[in-house]
Write an enzyme that holds these catalytic residues in place. Structure first.
Site, mmCIF file in Angstrom:
data_model
loop_
_atom_site.group_PDB
_atom_site.id
_atom_site.type_symbol
_atom_site.label_atom_id
_atom_site.label_comp_id
_atom_site.label_asym_id
_atom_site.label_seq_id
_atom_site.Cartn_x
_atom_site.Cartn_y
_atom_site.Cartn_z
ATOM 1 N N GLU A 205 17.059 19.556 -16.337
ATOM 2 C CA GLU A 205 18.194 18.645 -16.243
ATOM 3 C C GLU A 205 18.716 18.165 -17.592
ATOM 4 O OE1 GLU A 205 19.978 17.809 -13.828
ATOM 5 O OE2 GLU A 205 18.876 18.106 -11.962
ATOM 6 N N SER B 21 -22.844 -10.782 26.597
ATOM 7 C CA SER B 21 -24.212 -11.090 26.159
ATOM 8 C C SER B 21 -24.384 -11.098 24.650
ATOM 9 C CB SER B 21 -25.188 -10.065 26.760
ATOM 10 O OG SER B 21 -25.184 -10.122 28.167
#
Length: 710
Positions: A103, A363
């Site tokens: 680029e 329990s």
């Protein structure tokens, strides 16, 4: 002497070439003059298009990360776009090299405008009559992306150049590159390399293949036309052009380029991660102004346990959900928090975070009950206790299977999860004390209608969350020291606990852990690896399994979020297998449990001091009993088929409830047995007919029935 003079006349072709060259040079000079004039104009308008003051002005997706800053879940920005925060160090260096080379190869040299590239592009346009290559720098692209304005018109291009120059004055090259990495378009609602890498490859951009890097370089030039999820051929062609350019530029060699071209192009977008979704949503609400929300979660463990929850629940049936919490009880950090079996599972109410829902714990409070008895010197794990029908002012607990075991040790009562002994012990230590210790463990018990605690809380008559139970068991694992769980939500520091107010004294906590290590494991577990307890709430609504080793504590809940009973649901068969597999996913090796502290008594029943050999309620009048022995089986007048007629008879089993052992059993007046503690005996009759059975307990009280055996 005559001199011959040769006159060379220019041909028409040469004259035309010189004319074209002159025109080209003239146009080039005019172009350069125009550019410099434009630059002067640009300088004049720069102040009207200033650059942002810092990179924070570009909104990014809020993200939830784990303890090691790994992504758990991102959120879109206001307009529905994915734009994740990213730093240059988070991106593969090969991608950065390819991006610059493709680029803007003079990115680190120019001041926002590459004059050489501009002249080259102008010359190509003059000679060809159309645009051959662009001259837009990365900084100019950032200016366009940041302003979100069109730059095709001359005025738009000048604005872009002006902002590019302003950006160069305001930011360093690395900062400009960072903005590009955040804003570059990748098709649809994807912006920035991090969002693109996650969506197309399912991974962070830290480690990209050459082919992946090339594709991510190519996409921003024409993001919609080259989207691999829409046009794989276009995406492949664009990627391969980048690879060819990189080979020519010497960034990669020919062999690497050729290999990269054979790599498969993704054909669909992947979903963004959504780990610890319930916890992430809570963090988002707790700190609405924070962009990066850090939790104590371990990403790999969280992902593994979410998969485990989905797979197990799918096998158990429809409308069920599951929750799992894993914590390091040394630090209190929560390493995994699975709130449901699937966030978007509507039939399972997956949106409900069941780690925080109040449910009946069944329990699971029994270990703390017995721990309080150990702490108060009322019992030892090897103390004997009676498991027989018992009533407490109208409250008559029964065991899960409806049977009674007679005289058992406290260890047996807890490992077998017997209800009656637990309630007897709770009555001795006091329900209010149990609730107070739950609160010391940073649990938040919710009593029905804000009523005073009663004996029913020992068997699940209280509201607790999975997190509460993990905190309680984590405290036991730590030798009784309170455990303050911490998940990072709200950005708060871990809460400080009062170690001077233990949940249990050290020896009592060790006794409990030692017993829980003896609980028989489920079919997929090995004995002794972890200390754990299961629980099933009344009506089969909740299945629990909570366990720990020397470092981790894990809690599992399974049930329906709406509280509907589920036939066959139980802690042992439904939740315990998930618990043991969760420990396997933490790691194959287990950290040993704490050793016994000073003052611990390790002895069998006969070796205990006399006061500890048998549990005795401090106030025997509190527990109302039917003290006379009763033959519970067979029933008086019943006909019992023992198979006598078939010639292969079985024994007659006689069971006793109430009374004081040892019991003497009689058949037709003849003694047939006197076991020391058992509440049952067997007898083989000689033949069919009526039989009178009787029993006498240790105090001389008796019962008698008549049955017919055949």
């Amino acid at each position: 002497m005559t001199t011959d003079v040769q006159i060379i006349h220019a041909t028409p072709r040469r004259r035309t070439g010189r004319a074209v060259l002159g025109i080209f040079l003239l146009l080039l000079l005019l172009l350069v003059a125009t550019i410099f004039a434009g630059l002067e104009f640009i300088r004049d308008i720069e102040n009207r298009f200033p650059a942002p003051k810092d990179t924070q002005v570009f909104p990014t997706s809020r993200v939830v990360v784990d303890r090691s800053d790994r992504l758990l879940r991102p959120f879109t920005i206001a307009n529905g776009r994915w734009r994740l925060p990213v730093e240059k160090a988070d991106v593969d260096p090969h991608f950065l090299d390819m991006l610059i080379a493709y680029e803007d190869k003079r990115f680190f040299e120019h001041d926002g405008i590459d004059m050489l590239a501009l002249l080259r592009a102008a010359g190509q346009f003059v000679t060809s009559g159309h645009i051959v290559s662009g001259a837009s720098t990365l900084t100019m692209q950032v200016a366009r992306l940041a302003s979100e304005q069109q730059t095709r018109s001359p005025d738009g291009k000048l604005r872009q150049i002006a902002m590019a120059r302003a950006l160069e004055k305001q930011f360093s090259k690395d900062e400009i590159l960072k903005i590009y990495l955040m804003l570059a378009p990748y098709g649809g609602n994807l912006e920035g390399i991090r969002a693109a890498s996650l969506a197309y490859f399912g991974k962070e951009p830290k480690r990209l293949t050459v082919a992946e890097a090339a594709l991510l370089v190519a996409l921003p030039q024409s993001p919609e036309a080259r989207r691999p999820d829409r046009d794989r051929a276009a995406a492949r062609a664009a990627r391969d052009r980048v690879l060819d350019r990189m080979e020519l530029a010497g960034v990669i060699d020919g062999e690497t380029a050729a290999a990269a071209k054979h790599e498969r192009v993704p054909e669909a977008r992947r979903a963004f991660p959504m780990l610890a979704a319930h916890l992430g949503q809570a963090a988002l609400k707790a700190q609405p102004e924070v962009s990066v929300l850090k939790l104590t979660i371990d990403r790999e463990l969280q992902a593994s346990l979410e998969t485990l929850a989905r797979e197990r629940i799918a096998a158990l049936g429809p409308k069920l959900s599951a929750a799992i919490v894993v914590a390091d009880h040394r630090s209190g950090n929560i390493l995994a928090s699975v709130g449901s079996a699937g966030l978007f599972e509507e039939s399972r109410d997956g949106f409900v975070d069941m780690t925080r829902a109040l449910r009946s714990p069944g329990s699971t409070l029994k270990p703390l009950i017995y721990g309080l008895a150990f702490e108060q010197g009322l019992a030892h794990p090897e103390s004997l206790i009676e498991d027989r029908p018992t009533a407490f002012a109208g409250y008559a607990p029964t065991n899960f299977d409806g049977e009674y075991r007679g005289t058992v040790t406290i260890r047996e009562a807890l490992t077998q999860s017997l209800n009656v002994p637990a309630v007897v012990v709770l009555d001795a230590v006091g329900p209010a004390r149990l609730v107070a210790r739950l609160k010391r463990a940073a649990a938040h018990p919710m009593l029905p209608d804000l009523s005073a605690p009663g004996l029913a809380i020992g068997l699940g008559g209280v509201g607790l969350s999975l997190r509460d139970l993990v905190a309680v068991y984590g405290s036991i694992a730590r030798g009784g020291t309170p455990l303050a769980l911490h998940d990072g939500v709200g950005g708060k520091e871990p809460p400080v606990v009062d170690e001077g107010s233990p949940v249990l004294e050290r020896s009592a906590a060790w006794y409990v852990a030692d017993i829980l290590a003896d609980v028989p494991p489920p079919v997929n577990g090995s004995p002794g690896r972890i200390a754990y307890k299961t629980g099933t709430s009344y009506g089969y609504r909740d299945a629990w399994a909570i366990g720990f080793d020397g470092r981790y504590v894990v809690g599992v809940w399974i049930g329906r979020p709406d509280g509907t009973p589920v036939s066959g649901l139980s802690g042992l068969t439904s939740a315990a297998p998930v618990l043991f597999e969760a420990f396997d996913r933490i790691g194959p090796s287990r950290v040993p449990l704490l050793g016994p502290p000073p003052g611990t008594i390790e002895a069998n029943t006969a070796e205990l001091p006399p006061p500890l050999r048998r549990f005795r309620h401090p106030d025997s009048q509190v527990v109302a009993r039917d003290t006379d022995p009763e033959i519970a089986f067979p029933m008086d007048g019943a006909a019992v088929d023992l198979g006598l007629a078939a010639g292969d008879p079985g024994p007659l089993v006689i069971k006793i409830r109430n009374g004081e052992p040892p019991f003497t059993f009689f058949a037709n007046g003849v003694p047939i047995g006197r076991p020391p503690f058992a509440r049952s005996e067997t007898w083989q009759p000689d033949g069919a007919g009526f039989v009178t059975l009787s029993v006498v307990d240790a105090t001389g009280r008796s019962d008698r029935i008549t049955v017919f055996v055949e």
